[in-house]
Enzyme design. Sequence first.
Site, PDB file in Angstrom:
ATOM      1  N   GLU A 241       0.828  -1.211   0.000  1.00  0.00           N
ATOM      2  CA  GLU A 241       0.000   0.000   0.000  1.00  0.00           C
ATOM      3  C   GLU A 241       0.863   1.263   0.000  1.00  0.00           C
ATOM      4  O   GLU A 241       0.621   2.186  -0.795  1.00  0.00           O
ATOM      5  CB  GLU A 241      -0.939   0.010   1.201  1.00  0.00           C
ATOM      6  CG  GLU A 241      -1.824   1.252   1.253  1.00  0.00           C
ATOM      7  CD  GLU A 241      -2.927   1.143   2.294  1.00  0.00           C
ATOM      8  OE1 GLU A 241      -3.658   0.134   2.265  1.00  0.00           O
ATOM      9  OE2 GLU A 241      -3.053   2.050   3.128  1.00  0.00           O
ATOM     10  N   ARG A 267      -2.571  33.751 -17.552  1.00  0.00           N
ATOM     11  CA  ARG A 267      -3.047  34.890 -16.754  1.00  0.00           C
ATOM     12  C   ARG A 267      -2.056  36.054 -16.815  1.00  0.00           C
ATOM     13  O   ARG A 267      -0.846  35.861 -16.690  1.00  0.00           O
ATOM     14  CB  ARG A 267      -3.257  34.461 -15.297  1.00  0.00           C
ATOM     15  CG  ARG A 267      -3.785  35.581 -14.394  1.00  0.00           C
ATOM     16  CD  ARG A 267      -4.261  35.028 -13.073  1.00  0.00           C
ATOM     17  NE  ARG A 267      -4.578  36.062 -12.103  1.00  0.00           N
ATOM     18  CZ  ARG A 267      -5.692  36.793 -12.106  1.00  0.00           C
ATOM     19  NH1 ARG A 267      -6.586  36.615 -13.064  1.00  0.00           N
ATOM     20  NH2 ARG A 267      -5.912  37.690 -11.172  1.00  0.00           N
ATOM     21  N   GLN A 278       9.551  35.909 -11.379  1.00  0.00           N
ATOM     22  CA  GLN A 278      10.400  34.871 -10.809  1.00  0.00           C
ATOM     23  C   GLN A 278       9.735  34.166  -9.624  1.00  0.00           C
ATOM     24  O   GLN A 278       9.887  32.947  -9.444  1.00  0.00           O
ATOM     25  CB  GLN A 278      11.734  35.481 -10.373  1.00  0.00           C
ATOM     26  CG  GLN A 278      12.804  34.452 -10.039  1.00  0.00           C
ATOM     27  CD  GLN A 278      14.138  35.098  -9.717  1.00  0.00           C
ATOM     28  OE1 GLN A 278      14.296  35.687  -8.655  1.00  0.00           O
ATOM     29  NE2 GLN A 278      15.077  35.007 -10.649  1.00  0.00           N
TER      30      GLN A 278
END
Length: 378
Positions: A241, A267, A278
Amino acid sequence: MEFDWSSNQRELYAGMSAAVAERFADYETSADPELVRLAWKDAASIGLTGLCLPAEHGGAGLGALDTALGLEAFGHSCSDMGLVFGVAAHLLSCAVPVGEFGTDEARELLAGMAAGDLIAGNAMTEDEAGSDVGRIRTTATPSGEGYLLNGEKSFVSNAPIADVFVTYAVTDPTAGFLGISAFVVPRELAGVVVGPPLPKMGLNGCLAARVRFEDCLVPAGYRLGAEGSGGAIFQHSMGWERGCLFAAYLGLMERQLTECVDRVVGRRQFGRKISGFQAVSHRIARMRQRLEGARLLLYRACWLLDQGQPDVTAIALAKTAVSEAAIANSLDAMQLFGSAGYLAGTGIEEQLRDCLPTTIFSGTTEIQLELIARGEGL
């Protein structure tokens, strides 16, 4: 040392990702048990419920690394991480121990589990036994041709829709870790009581509930492994798991990173694309760094499993790296999307909620760090 996927692995990932995208493109997370079951059937039709199960029982017979790649594709192309988590838990913490430690009688359940006709829930956690499995209070008392189970499990993933449970109970209270035994318990047995679904912060597509055993008589043929070997069986299933399930979060992070890149490129603020700042581009770079580092650790842990060299430290390193990267990247994604990320609908806030429990389930981060420290001889 080979770091590239083989052609078969590339084909596996591409085919699985495309199939998941086709079936779950318009899927919306639901708490309706019937709708969740339908989603499970779609996952089963792709082979996700039987990735690592033996071919003679309807599985694909894949090793740990290829199973991880299949689950990574699932997490990449399905936005409902609750469903992804539920299927992976069913496969790794339930079907794997039945397949590897079950009697012939118990293994008769595997075909249904591989086909998604039988959904499994892992019933281990109790109110006083989370990370400390030695504090399990559920008991299994020999009775005739079986065992009487009594006790309550506090958090069982898939429980509301489960047909079978893999559970652990004390058969010898004087033997500590060696006094725990494992069982597979069909829901239809008298004395299995499943509580109502538990409200959760995230992973809503994976329904969870408490499960109580009240003088539940389990046939001896449904015991997994020898009496007293339950602790070792549980640790074995946790290796699978922690190694393979968290690959699904690699898929989520890959999808999330693509969404973030598209967002910052598209955007504009202050007269230019925000990707040109940056502070933004470096955040994206850090997200990629975390993802790739976690991916390498997870692939290595799964590779070791396939070599017959399960490495507790390697698995703990991978589990910790993936879970912490998933949360950190989701927080970065929220920042990059701004107020839009906080709103329901973009999927960003859902990703964060679905990632938060990764440092808790399958062994907390604190437990993983203890395992790593022990590996260093501390």
